[in-house]
Design a protein around this motif. Structure first.
Motif, PDB file in Angstrom:
ATOM      1  N   CYS A 217       0.855  -1.185   0.000  1.00 40.08           N
ATOM      2  CA  CYS A 217       0.000   0.000   0.000  1.00 40.08           C
ATOM      3  C   CYS A 217       0.899   1.247   0.000  1.00 40.08           C
ATOM      4  CB  CYS A 217      -0.884  -0.031   1.239  1.00 40.08           C
ATOM      5  SG  CYS A 217      -2.036   1.350   1.350  1.00 40.08           S
TER       6      CYS A 217
ATOM      7  N   ASP B   7       0.713   3.542   2.121  1.00 40.09           N
ATOM      8  CA  ASP B   7       0.735   4.051   3.502  1.00 40.09           C
ATOM      9  C   ASP B   7       2.153   4.281   4.036  1.00 40.09           C
ATOM     10  OD1 ASP B   7       0.431   4.193   6.444  1.00 40.09           O
ATOM     11  OD2 ASP B   7      -1.664   3.690   6.014  1.00 40.09           O
TER      12      ASP B   7
ATOM     13  N   GLY C 229      -4.340   0.278  -0.967  1.00 43.09           N
ATOM     14  CA  GLY C 229      -5.074  -0.968  -0.730  1.00 43.09           C
ATOM     15  C   GLY C 229      -4.692  -2.073  -1.693  1.00 43.09           C
TER      16      GLY C 229
ATOM     17  N   HIS D  87      -1.936  -4.371   5.272  1.00 47.52           N
ATOM     18  CA  HIS D  87      -1.618  -3.835   6.604  1.00 47.52           C
ATOM     19  C   HIS D  87      -2.846  -3.411   7.392  1.00 47.52           C
ATOM     20  CE1 HIS D  87      -2.225   0.572   5.852  1.00 47.52           C
ATOM     21  NE2 HIS D  87      -2.152   0.157   4.610  1.00 47.52           N
TER      22      HIS D  87
ATOM     23  N   CYS E  23      -5.865   0.033   7.082  1.00 43.92           N
ATOM     24  CA  CYS E  23      -5.662   0.493   5.701  1.00 43.92           C
ATOM     25  C   CYS E  23      -6.843   1.352   5.254  1.00 43.92           C
ATOM     26  CB  CYS E  23      -5.507  -0.716   4.776  1.00 43.92           C
ATOM     27  SG  CYS E  23      -5.152  -0.253   3.070  1.00 43.92           S
ATOM     28  N   ALA E  24      -6.559   2.594   4.866  1.00 42.14           N
ATOM     29  CA  ALA E  24      -7.614   3.525   4.464  1.00 42.14           C
ATOM     30  C   ALA E  24      -8.337   3.054   3.206  1.00 42.14           C
ATOM     31  CB  ALA E  24      -7.017   4.913   4.238  1.00 42.14           C
TER      32      ALA E  24
HETATM   33 ZN   LIG Z   1      -3.252   0.962   3.129  1.00 38.78          ZN
END
Ligand SMILES: [Zn+2]
Length: 123
Positions: free
Chosen positions: A12, A14, A41, A76, A79-80
């Motif tokens: 991701c 992130d 994602g 993870h 995760c947004a």
């Molecule tokens: Zn994520």
């Protein structure tokens, strides 16, 4: 000056996971550098056609030019872009590893989950 071994991380975007992932991969697979391929994602989205094509092209460069022999595919905690349970992330990661393995890029593919303490756990 391209001495040193590379591995490839498909993760991701992130910012909380990049350093833990790179550190874990270097320590566990004796590589000096980790090429980072990111997509929001990615554990969920790796099987979407447009994303698959793009990830595959990027991974091919890492493997051909940097001679990477390992792809680490991850999901993870928190995760947004894929807000699901730990258990669901692990299922996505397993499917993603199968997907990436089917690309036959000539590198070993493993899956890992980055948990709520930002520890990296093999799936
Ligand atoms: Zn994520």
């Amino acid at each position: 000056m391209s001495e040193g071994k590379f591995a490839t991380s498909i993760s991701c975007i992130d910012g909380r996971i990049q350093l833990p992932l790179a550190k874990w991969i270097k320590e566990n697979y004796s590589v000096e550098y980790v090429d980072a391929i990111t997509e929001p994602g990615v554990d969920k989205n790796v099987t979407r056609d447009s994303i698959t094509t793009s990830l595959k092209a990027k991974a091919t460069i890492s493997i051909r030019v940097h001679k990477s022999e390992l792809i680490v595919f991850s999901g993870h905690y928190n995760c947004a872009a894929n807000p699901v349970s730990d258990k669901e992330h692990i299922e996505f990661i397993k499917k993603g590893v199968e997907e990436i393995s089917s690309w036959n890029l000539g590198a070993k593919v493993i899956g890992v989950y980055v948990d709520d303490s930002w520890n990296v756990n093999p799936v």
